[in-house]
Design a protein around this motif. Structure first.
Motif, PDB file in Angstrom:
ATOM      1  N   ARG A   1       0.637  -0.751   0.176  1.00 16.47           N
ATOM      2  CA  ARG A   1      -0.077  -0.512  -0.246  1.00 16.47           C
ATOM      3  C   ARG A   1       0.908   1.130   0.306  1.00 16.47           C
ATOM      4  NH1 ARG A   1      -4.932  -0.561   4.452  1.00 16.47           N
ATOM      5  NH2 ARG A   1      -5.361   1.645   2.845  1.00 16.47           N
ATOM      6  N   ARG A   2       1.989   1.041   1.007  1.00 13.51           N
ATOM      7  CA  ARG A   2       2.861   2.587   0.895  1.00 13.51           C
ATOM      8  C   ARG A   2       3.844   2.433  -0.567  1.00 13.51           C
ATOM      9  NH1 ARG A   2       6.779   0.714   4.682  1.00 13.51           N
ATOM     10  NH2 ARG A   2       7.161  -0.400   2.474  1.00 13.51           N
TER      11      ARG A   2
ATOM     12  N   ARG B   1       1.811   3.245  -3.264  1.00 12.87           N
ATOM     13  CA  ARG B   1       0.844   5.116  -3.290  1.00 12.87           C
ATOM     14  C   ARG B   1       2.244   5.519  -3.726  1.00 12.87           C
ATOM     15  NH1 ARG B   1      -0.145   4.487   1.281  1.00 12.87           N
ATOM     16  NH2 ARG B   1      -2.539   4.581   1.339  1.00 12.87           N
TER      17      ARG B   1
ATOM     18  N   SER C   1      -7.459   2.363  -7.579  1.00 15.53           N
ATOM     19  CA  SER C   1      -6.949   3.263  -6.827  1.00 15.53           C
ATOM     20  C   SER C   1      -6.175   1.755  -6.073  1.00 15.53           C
ATOM     21  CB  SER C   1      -7.565   3.850  -5.440  1.00 15.53           C
ATOM     22  OG  SER C   1      -6.310   3.977  -4.602  1.00 15.53           O
TER      23      SER C   1
ATOM     24  N   PRO D   1      -3.322   1.931  -4.028  1.00 12.08           N
ATOM     25  CA  PRO D   1      -3.570   1.751  -2.128  1.00 12.08           C
ATOM     26  C   PRO D   1      -4.648   0.880  -1.823  1.00 12.08           C
ATOM     27  CG  PRO D   1      -2.368   3.280  -2.826  1.00 12.08           C
ATOM     28  CD  PRO D   1      -3.074   2.498  -4.099  1.00 12.08           C
TER      29      PRO D   1
END
Length: 224
Positions: free
Chosen positions: A58-59, A62, A157, A159
């Protein structure tokens, strides 16, 4: 030169999107293999590893998507020359799998009362088979969504996708633990060992290689 460098960086980042998706899918496969072998302890360990990988995904996604959007905007001026489109190939958002959790497994494969050996075996086997199948579907969903985003950053998206993936995987695996392995540990232990996870053999092979390299370095150091 700047345009060439930007295009190269664009390719690198696009490949990173694929790499992240592959890694998330790989750790779901680890869970699949652990469940298929009825290994409760390994499943708990794999779930903890998966949560760490998902947090990183997720990090990192992004950051990568943010940089890619900037690069694509900068390179859009080259569209007339046929260099790059801002959104690349158009794609449609893929249908999200249904949630499979403990209540779902209980409802789909209820235990009759009074519980008998045959009924228990059939229900637990069916629950496990469905969980393995569902985790395989989640692997395919992650890979397909990753491919979609790599071609069209506006598709979904990443993330958010990985957050949803985490919800699905945790619900399914914890559902299996709650209704099968942890609820009926004796039966699970009896079923264990028929499908040894392949990733364990690969890890053992890598550990052996690392150990041999370390031993050779130690020998060279002692000799010098």
């Amino acid at each position: 030169m700047q345009k060439i460098a930007a295009e190269l960086r664009h390719r690198e980042l696009t490949q990173e999107i694929y790499n992240i998706g592959d890694e998330v899918a790989e750790y779901i496969e680890h869970l699949l293999e652990a469940v298929r072998d009825w290994d409760s302890e390994l499943t708990h360990d794999c779930l903890a590893e998966f949560e760490e990988i998902l947090s990183d995904a997720r990090r990192d996604s992004r950051q990568i998507v943010g940089e890619l959007l900037g690069l694509r905007q900068a390179l859009t001026s080259g569209v007339r020359a046929g260099i790059l489109s801002a959104t690349a190939a158009a794609g449609a958002k893929l249908i999200e799998p249904e949630l499979l959790d403990a209540p779902s497994l209980d409802e789909l494969f209820p235990l009759t009362s009074p519980v008998n050996v045959t009924g228990l075996s059939e229900a637990l086997n069916a629950r496990t088979e469905l969980v393995v199948e569902h985790l395989g579907e989640l692997v395919a969903w992650v890979l397909d969504q990753t491919k979609l985003v790599a071609g069209n950053l506006d598709a979904v998206s990443l993330p958010h996708l990985y957050a949803r993936v985490g919800t699905h995987v945790n619900a399914t695996v914890e559902g299996w633990l709650h209704t099968v392995a942890d609820a009926h540990p004796s039966y699970a232990r009896g079923m264990r060992g028929n499908h040894t996870p392949e990733f364990l053999a690969e890890r053992a092979r890598i550990d052996a290689v690392v150990a041999r390299v370390s031993a050779k370095r130690a020998q060279r150091g002692a000799a010098s």
